[in-house]
Design an enzyme around this catalytic site. Structure first.
Site, PDB file in Angstrom:
ATOM      1  N   ALA A  62      -3.424  -0.015   2.689  1.00  0.00           N
ATOM      2  CA  ALA A  62      -3.231  -0.485   4.053  1.00  0.00           C
ATOM      3  C   ALA A  62      -3.936   0.508   4.981  1.00  0.00           C
ATOM      4  O   ALA A  62      -4.177   1.658   4.611  1.00  0.00           O
ATOM      5  CB  ALA A  62      -1.744  -0.576   4.365  1.00  0.00           C
ATOM      6  N   GLY A 107      -1.720  -0.590  -0.873  1.00  0.00           N
ATOM      7  CA  GLY A 107      -1.724  -2.029  -0.610  1.00  0.00           C
ATOM      8  C   GLY A 107      -2.828  -2.761  -1.362  1.00  0.00           C
ATOM      9  O   GLY A 107      -2.697  -3.949  -1.668  1.00  0.00           O
ATOM     10  N   GLU A 110      -1.421  -3.398  -4.714  1.00  0.00           N
ATOM     11  CA  GLU A 110      -0.381  -4.429  -4.561  1.00  0.00           C
ATOM     12  C   GLU A 110      -1.004  -5.814  -4.376  1.00  0.00           C
ATOM     13  O   GLU A 110      -0.495  -6.814  -4.879  1.00  0.00           O
ATOM     14  CB  GLU A 110       0.515  -4.072  -3.373  1.00  0.00           C
ATOM     15  CG  GLU A 110       1.319  -2.802  -3.623  1.00  0.00           C
ATOM     16  CD  GLU A 110       2.057  -2.318  -2.388  1.00  0.00           C
ATOM     17  OE1 GLU A 110       1.373  -1.935  -1.397  1.00  0.00           O
ATOM     18  OE2 GLU A 110       3.286  -2.337  -2.386  1.00  0.00           O
ATOM     19  N   GLU A 130       1.214   6.163  -1.947  1.00  0.00           N
ATOM     20  CA  GLU A 130       1.909   6.187  -0.653  1.00  0.00           C
ATOM     21  C   GLU A 130       2.713   7.465  -0.428  1.00  0.00           C
ATOM     22  O   GLU A 130       2.834   7.938   0.702  1.00  0.00           O
ATOM     23  CB  GLU A 130       2.850   4.972  -0.530  1.00  0.00           C
ATOM     24  CG  GLU A 130       2.149   3.644  -0.296  1.00  0.00           C
ATOM     25  CD  GLU A 130       1.728   2.928  -1.570  1.00  0.00           C
ATOM     26  OE1 GLU A 130       1.769   3.554  -2.648  1.00  0.00           O
ATOM     27  OE2 GLU A 130       1.355   1.746  -1.483  1.00  0.00           O
TER      28      GLU A 130
HETATM   29  N1  CO8 Z   1      -6.961   3.320   5.769  1.00  0.00           N
HETATM   30  C1  CO8 Z   1      -7.873   3.536   6.746  1.00  0.00           C
HETATM   31  N2  CO8 Z   1      -9.090   4.059   6.522  1.00  0.00           N
HETATM   32  C2  CO8 Z   1      -9.399   4.401   5.250  1.00  0.00           C
HETATM   33  C3  CO8 Z   1      -8.492   4.197   4.181  1.00  0.00           C
HETATM   34  C4  CO8 Z   1      -7.224   3.624   4.489  1.00  0.00           C
HETATM   35  N3  CO8 Z   1      -6.309   3.359   3.536  1.00  0.00           N
HETATM   36  N4  CO8 Z   1      -9.071   4.636   3.053  1.00  0.00           N
HETATM   37  C5  CO8 Z   1     -10.296   5.088   3.396  1.00  0.00           C
HETATM   38  N5  CO8 Z   1     -10.494   4.951   4.715  1.00  0.00           N
HETATM   39  C6  CO8 Z   1     -11.673   5.311   5.497  1.00  0.00           C
HETATM   40  C7  CO8 Z   1     -11.806   6.824   5.650  1.00  0.00           C
HETATM   41  O1  CO8 Z   1     -11.000   7.285   6.716  1.00  0.00           O
HETATM   42  C8  CO8 Z   1     -13.276   6.974   5.921  1.00  0.00           C
HETATM   43  O2  CO8 Z   1     -13.535   6.630   7.258  1.00  0.00           O
HETATM   44  P1  CO8 Z   1     -14.610   7.517   8.134  1.00  0.00           P
HETATM   45  O3  CO8 Z   1     -15.906   7.370   7.400  1.00  0.00           O
HETATM   46  O4  CO8 Z   1     -14.582   6.863   9.465  1.00  0.00           O
HETATM   47  O5  CO8 Z   1     -14.095   8.912   8.105  1.00  0.00           O
HETATM   48  C9  CO8 Z   1     -13.902   5.875   5.065  1.00  0.00           C
HETATM   49  O6  CO8 Z   1     -12.842   4.949   4.783  1.00  0.00           O
HETATM   50  C10 CO8 Z   1     -14.426   6.394   3.755  1.00  0.00           C
HETATM   51  O7  CO8 Z   1     -13.390   7.098   3.113  1.00  0.00           O
HETATM   52  P2  CO8 Z   1     -13.570   8.559   2.488  1.00  0.00           P
HETATM   53  O8  CO8 Z   1     -14.608   9.320   3.246  1.00  0.00           O
HETATM   54  O9  CO8 Z   1     -12.222   9.182   2.372  1.00  0.00           O
HETATM   55  O10 CO8 Z   1     -14.149   8.172   1.051  1.00  0.00           O
HETATM   56  P3  CO8 Z   1     -14.038   9.007  -0.294  1.00  0.00           P
HETATM   57  O11 CO8 Z   1     -14.911   8.313  -1.276  1.00  0.00           O
HETATM   58  O12 CO8 Z   1     -14.250  10.466  -0.050  1.00  0.00           O
HETATM   59  O13 CO8 Z   1     -12.503   8.864  -0.763  1.00  0.00           O
HETATM   60  C11 CO8 Z   1     -10.479   7.607  -1.208  1.00  0.00           C
HETATM   61  C12 CO8 Z   1     -12.009   7.599  -1.139  1.00  0.00           C
HETATM   62  C13 CO8 Z   1     -10.016   8.555  -2.328  1.00  0.00           C
HETATM   63  C14 CO8 Z   1     -10.033   6.193  -1.520  1.00  0.00           C
HETATM   64  C15 CO8 Z   1      -9.889   8.093   0.128  1.00  0.00           C
HETATM   65  O14 CO8 Z   1     -10.501   7.389   1.191  1.00  0.00           O
HETATM   66  C16 CO8 Z   1      -8.409   7.896   0.252  1.00  0.00           C
HETATM   67  O15 CO8 Z   1      -7.632   8.658  -0.311  1.00  0.00           O
HETATM   68  N6  CO8 Z   1      -7.963   6.857   1.016  1.00  0.00           N
HETATM   69  C17 CO8 Z   1      -6.573   6.576   1.260  1.00  0.00           C
HETATM   70  C18 CO8 Z   1      -5.922   5.989   0.031  1.00  0.00           C
HETATM   71  C19 CO8 Z   1      -4.463   5.739   0.282  1.00  0.00           C
HETATM   72  O16 CO8 Z   1      -3.674   6.637   0.509  1.00  0.00           O
HETATM   73  N7  CO8 Z   1      -4.040   4.465   0.229  1.00  0.00           N
HETATM   74  C20 CO8 Z   1      -2.677   4.082   0.431  1.00  0.00           C
HETATM   75  C21 CO8 Z   1      -2.433   3.798   1.860  1.00  0.00           C
HETATM   76  S1  CO8 Z   1      -0.713   3.472   2.203  1.00  0.00           S
HETATM   77  C22 CO8 Z   1      -0.531   1.860   1.745  1.00  0.00           C
HETATM   78  O17 CO8 Z   1      -1.401   1.214   1.279  1.00  0.00           O
HETATM   79  C23 CO8 Z   1       0.823   1.249   1.975  1.00  0.00           C
HETATM   80  C24 CO8 Z   1       0.810  -0.209   1.571  1.00  0.00           C
HETATM   81  C25 CO8 Z   1       2.012  -0.921   2.021  1.00  0.00           C
HETATM   82  C26 CO8 Z   1       2.001  -1.171   3.478  1.00  0.00           C
HETATM   83  C27 CO8 Z   1       3.252  -1.803   3.872  1.00  0.00           C
HETATM   84  C28 CO8 Z   1       3.405  -1.932   5.350  1.00  0.00           C
HETATM   85  C29 CO8 Z   1       4.072  -0.797   6.026  1.00  0.00           C
END
Ligand code: CO8
Length: 254
Positions: A62, A107, A110, A130
């Site tokens: 998400a 998400g 999921e 998460e």
């Molecule tokens: N949300 C928003 N932006 C994101 C997300 C995300 N989940 N993941 C990546 N991005 C963005 C980064 O901020 C970055 O943006 P920018 O270039 O503007 O800085 C761009 O995508 C590229 O990402 P990275 O530079 O980080 O790319 P890498 O290849 O270095 O890393 C990863 C990739 C490992 C996937 C890393 O981006 C990461 O860890 N992302 C987050 C993963 C995460 O924690 N996901 C879980 C989120 S919580 C969730 O999903 C809850 C679901 C249930 C919701 C229920 C409602 C409340």
């Protein structure tokens, strides 16, 4: 749509999550648009639906920037909204295939788990990270991951936030298998399903879905009724006639 690309080719719908600048992170707009596509397609007599992501990610979760300012009520509403839409995907009348090309985290994982079959690209990564953000899964992970992999393995993934590779996802049963070109693999699988009796394919999914929580005797009764229903279709007559005449069946979906 702005967050999705959609197309229908040979009665197979393909939805591509499309926010590549954010690794296809799922925001409110994407949830709404996904719901709209599924509503529009549910009466289209599609043979299968493929869900995939643009670029190196399926969906990296998400959208953290959107969620970072949520109040508790907004977070609950976001989860409920997402859960409703994902339920539509889970109960879509035709079989659904997630072609996981890259990150399927939070998400994103999921969302993939709402599809009937998950095919994994060789570089895909799965996880429920998460807890790293101080939150828990909210789009059904606490339910569907437990059902897919069992309580022990699901809890280990959810309390550690450990991200796993494609081979471990397959051995745990999150994904069915690894395909070198995952979208091509999903299209081949969808084309194979599309050759079969359309009414029978839908009934298989419907019976599996509706009997999931029933005891075996109740499930068997539903199965027997659906089996009987097949014999009221042209597809059954054609399918069996074609076998007896040693030719390919020409199904009409009637
Ligand atoms: N949300 C928003 N932006 C994101 C997300 C995300 N989940 N993941 C990546 N991005 C963005 C980064 O901020 C970055 O943006 P920018 O270039 O503007 O800085 C761009 O995508 C590229 O990402 P990275 O530079 O980080 O790319 P890498 O290849 O270095 O890393 C990863 C990739 C490992 C996937 C890393 O981006 C990461 O860890 N992302 C987050 C993963 C995460 O924690 N996901 C879980 C989120 S919580 C969730 O999903 C809850 C679901 C249930 C919701 C229920 C409602 C409340």
């Amino acid at each position: 749509y702005e967050t999705l690309l959609t197309e229908i080719v040979d009665s197979v719908g393909i939805i591509t999550l499309h926010r590549p600048s954010a690794l296809n992170a799922i925001n409110t707009q994407m949830v709404e648009e996904l719901g709209a596509v599924l509503d529009a397609w549910k009466d289209e007599a599609l043979k299968a639906v493929i869900l995939t992501g643009e670029g190196k990610s399926f969906a990296a979760g998400a959208d953290i920037s959107q969620m970072s300012t949520f109040t508790a009520t907004q977070a609950q509403q976001f989860a409920l909204h997402g859960q409703r839409v994902l339920r539509k995907l889970e109960h879509f009348p035709a079989p659904t295939i997630a072609a996981v090309n890259g990150f399927a985290l939070g998400g994103g994982c999921e969302l993939a788990m709402c599809c009937d079959i998950i095919l994994s690209g060789p570089k895909a990564k799965f996880g429920q990270p998460e807890v790293n953000l101080g939150v828990i899964p909210g789009f059904g992970g606490t339910q569907r991951l437990v059902r897919r992999v069992g309580r022990q393995a699901a809890l280990e993934l959810m309390v550690t936030g450990r991200v796993i590779r494609a081979d471990e996802a397959v051995s745990l049963g999150i994904a069915l298998r690894i395909e070198e070109d995952v979208l091509a693999g999903a299209k081949t699988l969808a084309a194979l399903i599309a050759q079969k009796g359309p009414v029978a394919v839908r009934l298989v999914k419907e019976v599996v879905d509706t009997t999931d929580r029933l005891d075996t005797d109740a499930g068997l009764a539903v199965e027997a009724s659906a089996f009987g229903l097949c014999f009221a279709t042209d597809d059954q007559t054609e399918g069996m006639q074609a076998f007896l005449e040693k030719r390919a069946a020409n199904f009409t979906g009637q």
